[in-house]
Design an enzyme around this catalytic site. Structure first.
Site, PDB file in Angstrom:
ATOM      1  N   HIS A 298      -7.955  -5.038   0.971  1.00 32.86           N
ATOM      2  CA  HIS A 298      -6.713  -4.954   0.208  1.00 32.86           C
ATOM      3  C   HIS A 298      -5.364  -5.091   1.143  1.00 32.86           C
ATOM      4  O   HIS A 298      -4.442  -5.033   0.768  1.00 32.86           O
ATOM      5  CB  HIS A 298      -6.945  -2.797   0.659  1.00 32.86           C
ATOM      6  CG  HIS A 298      -5.739  -2.044   0.246  1.00 32.86           C
ATOM      7  ND1 HIS A 298      -4.864  -2.408  -1.022  1.00 32.86           N
ATOM      8  CD2 HIS A 298      -5.145  -1.182   0.949  1.00 32.86           C
ATOM      9  CE1 HIS A 298      -3.974  -1.017  -0.664  1.00 32.86           C
ATOM     10  NE2 HIS A 298      -4.000  -0.604   0.379  1.00 32.86           N
TER      11      HIS A 298
ATOM     12  N   ASP B 127      -9.991  -6.516  -4.085  1.00 33.37           N
ATOM     13  CA  ASP B 127      -9.412  -5.122  -4.064  1.00 33.37           C
ATOM     14  C   ASP B 127      -9.522  -4.343  -5.117  1.00 33.37           C
ATOM     15  O   ASP B 127      -8.560  -5.008  -5.798  1.00 33.37           O
ATOM     16  CB  ASP B 127      -8.174  -5.096  -3.351  1.00 33.37           C
ATOM     17  CG  ASP B 127      -7.311  -4.364  -4.007  1.00 33.37           C
ATOM     18  OD1 ASP B 127      -8.299  -2.792  -3.397  1.00 33.37           O
ATOM     19  OD2 ASP B 127      -6.007  -3.461  -3.090  1.00 33.37           O
TER      20      ASP B 127
ATOM     21  N   SER C 151       0.929  -1.046  -0.282  1.00 36.04           N
ATOM     22  CA  SER C 151      -0.080   0.192  -0.322  1.00 36.04           C
ATOM     23  C   SER C 151       0.141   1.533   0.176  1.00 36.04           C
ATOM     24  O   SER C 151       1.604   1.456  -0.533  1.00 36.04           O
ATOM     25  CB  SER C 151      -0.948   0.043   1.226  1.00 36.04           C
ATOM     26  OG  SER C 151      -1.501   0.606   1.536  1.00 36.04           O
TER      27      SER C 151
END
Length: 363
Positions: free
Chosen positions: A341, A314, A263
């Site tokens: 995610h 995701d 991320s």
């Protein structure tokens, strides 16, 4: 009978029957003549609006059917006797009221117990699963693995930020392979773990990733990026974030590690891969940000083996990063089913299995 709500419940839920010969009403399963509904209806009719049931009971509950109409006495014209042939006796209404109040009191107690049982059931339903979830920490570690002591360290990293050089004390956790015969083992590979926006190096320790990697013979280093965990914030320009990681690698002695980057940490890892890919043995991006900043031609120049990881659910960063990173010439894809995610948190065992398989292939 004086409570409208209780009276309503009694009329709706208390079973009663009508005797075809006597015309009297009684509770099912009782032997006394006039049942609770007949009594409540009779009292309600005598007491007026204060005792009137709400909603009003059906007409058949207050009077016998037409085929059993009340008898009209010959010696008292116009006067109707109550159902069953009984006349009006002194004190009969008061006795009937006392009996009805006892029945209503008993019904009230049963209703209270029923409400309490519902309340206890709801408490168990809502709070017990949360208590069990709070007491459970998913690690994804095999039971046979022992714990390895994680070292809590920090180093000063100096980064040239535009015209001025800034120094920040970077906190990191390190797990080394277990000693053999009292001597430290040579690591098979080095692994650097970055973290996402809502996490820190503590995430990898709690998840068991540091311990797992060390047990497999790898040197695992998880760092707190500036402004997260125990590392103080530091203003670093986008062009300097790659230099920040390079300086950290040199400071802690990581030669050619495998970099794991989920991320938000893509702000650091993606520029580093573009500029210093020769310093990486492998790259494991987990739905990183910043992949749109570079072209397909730039990605095609990267020769670093890459495992692109994302969760099946995701559909934002996971799908976007896959669309860009698929231009890397030496990449493989790992889609974790039913994961969001932060797929490594949703399915830690599947993530660890895919990671160990990738490390085995590139070592």
């Amino acid at each position: 009978c004086y409570s409208p709500c209780l009276n309503y419940l009694l009329w709706q839920f208390v079973p009663y029957s009508h005797h075809p010969r006597s015309g009297r009403y009684r509770l099912l399963g009782t032997r006394d003549g006039v049942g609770l509904r007949g009594r409540c209806g009779s009292l309600a009719a005598q007491a007026g609006p204060l005792c009137a049931p709400w909603p009003p009971p059906p007409a058949c509950a207050l009077r016998p059917p037409a085929s059993h109409a009340p008898h009209v006495s010959a010696h008292s014209p116009g006067h109707q006797s109550p159902p069953g042939g009984r006349g009006t006796e002194p004190g009969a209404d008061f006795s009937l009221l006392r009996k009805s109040m006892k029945i209503c009191s008993s019904s009230r107690s049963i209703l209270l117990i029923f409400v309490l049982l519902i309340g206890v059931t709801l408490l168990i339903y809502y709070f017990l699963p949360n208590a069990l979830l709070a007491s459970t920490k998913p690690t994804g570690l095999p039971q046979s693995l022992g714990m390895i002591r994680t070292q809590l360290l920090s180093v000063n990293v100096t980064v040239q930020n535009t015209q001025n050089a800034g120094t920040v004390n970077v906190f990191y956790r390190e797990a080394l392979p277990p000693e053999k015969d009292g001597e430290s083992s040579q690591p098979r590979l080095e692994v650097l773990l970055l973290h996402g926006q809502a996490f820190s190096s503590q995430t990898w320790e709690s998840l068991g990733t540091l311990n797992l990697l060390a047990q497999q013979g790898y040197r695992a280093v998880a760092m707190d990026l500036p402004g997260f965990g125990n590392t103080p914030p530091m203003e670093i320009g986008n062009m300097n974030k790659a230099d920040f990681l390079l300086t950290f690698l040199n400071t802690v002695g990581l030669q050619t590690p495998v970099m794991i980057s989920p991320s938000m940490s893509g702000q650091f890892s993606i520029p580093f891969v573009i500029l210093h890919s020769q310093r990486l043995k492998g790259f494991v991006p987990i739905a990183p940000v910043g992949t749109n900043a570079y072209s397909a031609e730039q990605y095609q120049k990267i020769q670093t083996p890459t495992l692109v990881v994302f969760g099946e659910k995701d559909t934002n960063l996971g799908a976007q990063s896959l669309n860009n990173l698929r231009h890397l010439p030496h990449h493989s894809i790992c889609k974790i089913p039913a994961a969001r995610h932060a797929c490594y948190l949703d399915e830690p065992q599947k993530f660890h299995d895919a990671l160990l398989d990738f490390l085995t292939k590139i070592q």
